[in-house]
Design a protein around this motif. Sequence first.
Motif, PDB file in Angstrom:
ATOM      1  N   SER A 104       0.813  -1.223   0.000  1.00  0.00           N
ATOM      2  CA  SER A 104       0.000   0.000   0.000  1.00  0.00           C
ATOM      3  C   SER A 104       0.844   1.268   0.000  1.00  0.00           C
ATOM      4  O   SER A 104       0.337   2.349  -0.308  1.00  0.00           O
ATOM      5  CB  SER A 104      -0.947   0.008   1.211  1.00  0.00           C
ATOM      6  OG  SER A 104      -0.213   0.112   2.423  1.00  0.00           O
ATOM      7  N   ARG A 161      -0.190   5.021  -1.052  1.00  0.00           N
ATOM      8  CA  ARG A 161      -0.456   5.965   0.037  1.00  0.00           C
ATOM      9  C   ARG A 161       0.329   7.276  -0.097  1.00  0.00           C
ATOM     10  O   ARG A 161      -0.057   8.289   0.480  1.00  0.00           O
ATOM     11  CB  ARG A 161      -0.108   5.315   1.385  1.00  0.00           C
ATOM     12  CG  ARG A 161      -1.074   4.215   1.795  1.00  0.00           C
ATOM     13  CD  ARG A 161      -0.487   3.385   2.936  1.00  0.00           C
ATOM     14  NE  ARG A 161      -0.284   4.153   4.149  1.00  0.00           N
ATOM     15  CZ  ARG A 161      -1.203   4.338   5.099  1.00  0.00           C
ATOM     16  NH1 ARG A 161      -2.405   3.811   4.942  1.00  0.00           N
ATOM     17  NH2 ARG A 161      -0.928   5.035   6.175  1.00  0.00           N
ATOM     18  N   ARG A 195      -5.492   7.407   2.027  1.00  0.00           N
ATOM     19  CA  ARG A 195      -5.009   6.597   3.150  1.00  0.00           C
ATOM     20  C   ARG A 195      -6.201   6.292   4.036  1.00  0.00           C
ATOM     21  O   ARG A 195      -6.750   7.177   4.674  1.00  0.00           O
ATOM     22  CB  ARG A 195      -3.951   7.361   3.949  1.00  0.00           C
ATOM     23  CG  ARG A 195      -2.763   7.832   3.133  1.00  0.00           C
ATOM     24  CD  ARG A 195      -1.739   8.465   4.040  1.00  0.00           C
ATOM     25  NE  ARG A 195      -0.860   9.369   3.316  1.00  0.00           N
ATOM     26  CZ  ARG A 195       0.112  10.069   3.868  1.00  0.00           C
ATOM     27  NH1 ARG A 195       0.313   9.976   5.171  1.00  0.00           N
ATOM     28  NH2 ARG A 195       0.872  10.870   3.152  1.00  0.00           N
ATOM     29  N   GLN A 196      -6.577   5.028   4.070  1.00  0.00           N
ATOM     30  CA  GLN A 196      -7.757   4.664   4.844  1.00  0.00           C
ATOM     31  C   GLN A 196      -7.381   4.124   6.224  1.00  0.00           C
ATOM     32  O   GLN A 196      -7.993   4.484   7.209  1.00  0.00           O
ATOM     33  CB  GLN A 196      -8.571   3.618   4.071  1.00  0.00           C
ATOM     34  CG  GLN A 196      -9.082   4.156   2.729  1.00  0.00           C
ATOM     35  CD  GLN A 196      -9.863   3.115   1.967  1.00  0.00           C
ATOM     36  OE1 GLN A 196      -9.959   1.960   2.394  1.00  0.00           O
ATOM     37  NE2 GLN A 196     -10.422   3.500   0.833  1.00  0.00           N
ATOM     38  N   ARG A 197      -6.387   3.262   6.284  1.00  0.00           N
ATOM     39  CA  ARG A 197      -5.963   2.678   7.561  1.00  0.00           C
ATOM     40  C   ARG A 197      -4.453   2.700   7.611  1.00  0.00           C
ATOM     41  O   ARG A 197      -3.818   3.540   6.975  1.00  0.00           O
ATOM     42  CB  ARG A 197      -6.507   1.242   7.676  1.00  0.00           C
ATOM     43  CG  ARG A 197      -8.019   1.178   7.945  1.00  0.00           C
ATOM     44  CD  ARG A 197      -8.588  -0.165   7.593  1.00  0.00           C
ATOM     45  NE  ARG A 197      -8.689  -0.352   6.149  1.00  0.00           N
ATOM     46  CZ  ARG A 197      -9.302  -1.375   5.578  1.00  0.00           C
ATOM     47  NH1 ARG A 197      -9.845  -2.313   6.322  1.00  0.00           N
ATOM     48  NH2 ARG A 197      -9.366  -1.467   4.271  1.00  0.00           N
ATOM     49  N   ASN A 198      -3.867   1.808   8.397  1.00  0.00           N
ATOM     50  CA  ASN A 198      -2.409   1.769   8.427  1.00  0.00           C
ATOM     51  C   ASN A 198      -1.878   1.011   7.209  1.00  0.00           C
ATOM     52  O   ASN A 198      -2.643   0.427   6.437  1.00  0.00           O
ATOM     53  CB  ASN A 198      -1.924   1.129   9.739  1.00  0.00           C
ATOM     54  CG  ASN A 198      -2.414  -0.299   9.911  1.00  0.00           C
ATOM     55  OD1 ASN A 198      -2.219  -1.135   9.044  1.00  0.00           O
ATOM     56  ND2 ASN A 198      -3.059  -0.571  11.049  1.00  0.00           N
ATOM     57  N   THR A 199      -0.562   1.023   7.068  1.00  0.00           N
ATOM     58  CA  THR A 199       0.055   0.460   5.863  1.00  0.00           C
ATOM     59  C   THR A 199      -0.281  -1.013   5.668  1.00  0.00           C
ATOM     60  O   THR A 199      -0.660  -1.438   4.572  1.00  0.00           O
ATOM     61  CB  THR A 199       1.588   0.635   5.938  1.00  0.00           C
ATOM     62  OG1 THR A 199       1.896   2.029   5.955  1.00  0.00           O
ATOM     63  CG2 THR A 199       2.265  -0.018   4.743  1.00  0.00           C
ATOM     64  N   VAL A 200      -0.153  -1.811   6.734  1.00  0.00           N
ATOM     65  CA  VAL A 200      -0.401  -3.243   6.611  1.00  0.00           C
ATOM     66  C   VAL A 200      -1.864  -3.512   6.289  1.00  0.00           C
ATOM     67  O   VAL A 200      -2.183  -4.336   5.416  1.00  0.00           O
ATOM     68  CB  VAL A 200       0.019  -3.980   7.894  1.00  0.00           C
ATOM     69  CG1 VAL A 200      -0.356  -5.458   7.811  1.00  0.00           C
ATOM     70  CG2 VAL A 200       1.514  -3.825   8.129  1.00  0.00           C
ATOM     71  N   SER A 201      -2.790  -2.817   6.971  1.00  0.00           N
ATOM     72  CA  SER A 201      -4.218  -3.027   6.718  1.00  0.00           C
ATOM     73  C   SER A 201      -4.581  -2.658   5.289  1.00  0.00           C
ATOM     74  O   SER A 201      -5.335  -3.372   4.611  1.00  0.00           O
ATOM     75  CB  SER A 201      -5.051  -2.191   7.693  1.00  0.00           C
ATOM     76  OG  SER A 201      -4.859  -2.613   9.019  1.00  0.00           O
ATOM     77  N   ASP A 202      -4.046  -1.532   4.798  1.00  0.00           N
ATOM     78  CA  ASP A 202      -4.304  -1.142   3.416  1.00  0.00           C
ATOM     79  C   ASP A 202      -3.710  -2.142   2.428  1.00  0.00           C
ATOM     80  O   ASP A 202      -4.279  -2.404   1.370  1.00  0.00           O
ATOM     81  CB  ASP A 202      -3.726   0.250   3.143  1.00  0.00           C
ATOM     82  CG  ASP A 202      -4.668   1.362   3.593  1.00  0.00           C
ATOM     83  OD1 ASP A 202      -5.810   1.044   3.971  1.00  0.00           O
ATOM     84  OD2 ASP A 202      -4.263   2.531   3.558  1.00  0.00           O
ATOM     85  N   SER A 203      -2.550  -2.691   2.787  1.00  0.00           N
ATOM     86  CA  SER A 203      -1.923  -3.690   1.913  1.00  0.00           C
ATOM     87  C   SER A 203      -2.779  -4.949   1.830  1.00  0.00           C
ATOM     88  O   SER A 203      -3.004  -5.498   0.742  1.00  0.00           O
ATOM     89  CB  SER A 203      -0.524  -4.047   2.424  1.00  0.00           C
ATOM     90  OG  SER A 203       0.328  -2.925   2.401  1.00  0.00           O
TER      91      SER A 203
END
Length: 389
Positions: free
Chosen positions: A56, A60, A183-191
Amino acid sequence: MRTIFLAHTISMVGTVAAQVALSILVFERTGSPLLSALVLVCSFLPYALGGIVLSSIADRFPARRVLVSCDLLSALCIGLMLIPDLPVAALLGLLLLTGIIAPVFAGARAASLAHLLPRDLFPIGRSLLRAISQVTVLTGFALGAVAVAAIGPTWLLALDAITFAASAILIGVGTPYTPPGERQRNTVSDSLAGLRYIFSTKRLRTLILLTWVAPAFSSVPDGLAVAYAAQTGAAASAAGALFTGYAAGTVLGELVVARFTPATRRRLVVPLVIASQIPAIAFLLTPSIPIAAVLLAVSGAGYAFNQAIDPMILATVDPSYRGRLFTVQTSGLMAIQGLSIALGGLVGTFLKPSLTITLSGILGTTITLLITRQALDRTTRGAVTRQPG
């Protein structure tokens, strides 16, 4: 756009040459062929991790910022390898970090091409990057061996760090700004959300699968090149002709197909997919090294089918997921090729290399044609449903 291609060339040459240098450096310190071979494993293994948890990042943040940051982080990792008497475990750990960074860079670069190039030129841009990669793999390994003999592995690693820094400067100064996604959530969650989107969209999943499976089967001869050369009674060094044949064919195929119209490229998907797989079946006859190299050149040329698949992917994916998709595509491709080469090597310990390559050709032809039919059928139906009533 010339800046992106120049930066890619500079960093690729440095990276490939550095792999040679690091392999030799590790062997000189340890005398272990296994630890030396782990250099290549550590170059490919982290792609899967980077593609899963960091994809993500390519969406982002602005692409230029991501590309420059990746280059500078890679330069730092290579630079730290120059610390005198650094333990081998630390060297491999730093190499793992550069492997995690690499797919994020590739995803951001592909996404930036989608922003900067017109839709009909996007597949040409990606084709040129693939051709550059193949040429630099050939020249990088050759120049790397020569450079290690001339200046030593440490200086060659220093040169690699400089190439990453030069690439960062070129991209930072010579490329335009491209906007980031949401950017909706943190990097891992978006990934992970990107992974769910990619693999829950049937048409997109099929297209991506095709870009993975075809090279996975056609890369099996690379993993068995040395063993096949021995089977034919040739010297082990003759395996280099097989590597060169495939890479040269890939470059030629990309350059020739790029001259065709989009409609022609679309019609050539099935013939090119077949060309990428069916030459391996001829290895049943145990051809000589020169003929085998020509067969692999034909196989490499078939990889140009991606020039028709890339615009289909671009038309299917939501723009906000482009960076994640291209990051996952790159990381998955590296991972599945590594796995297929390993499996080919395993099977090749029980069967003759020629028979193993033949079986990969039969399976590859069958499976890739089935996936290609699904991909083209779904793309055609999708195009029909989008037409106004």
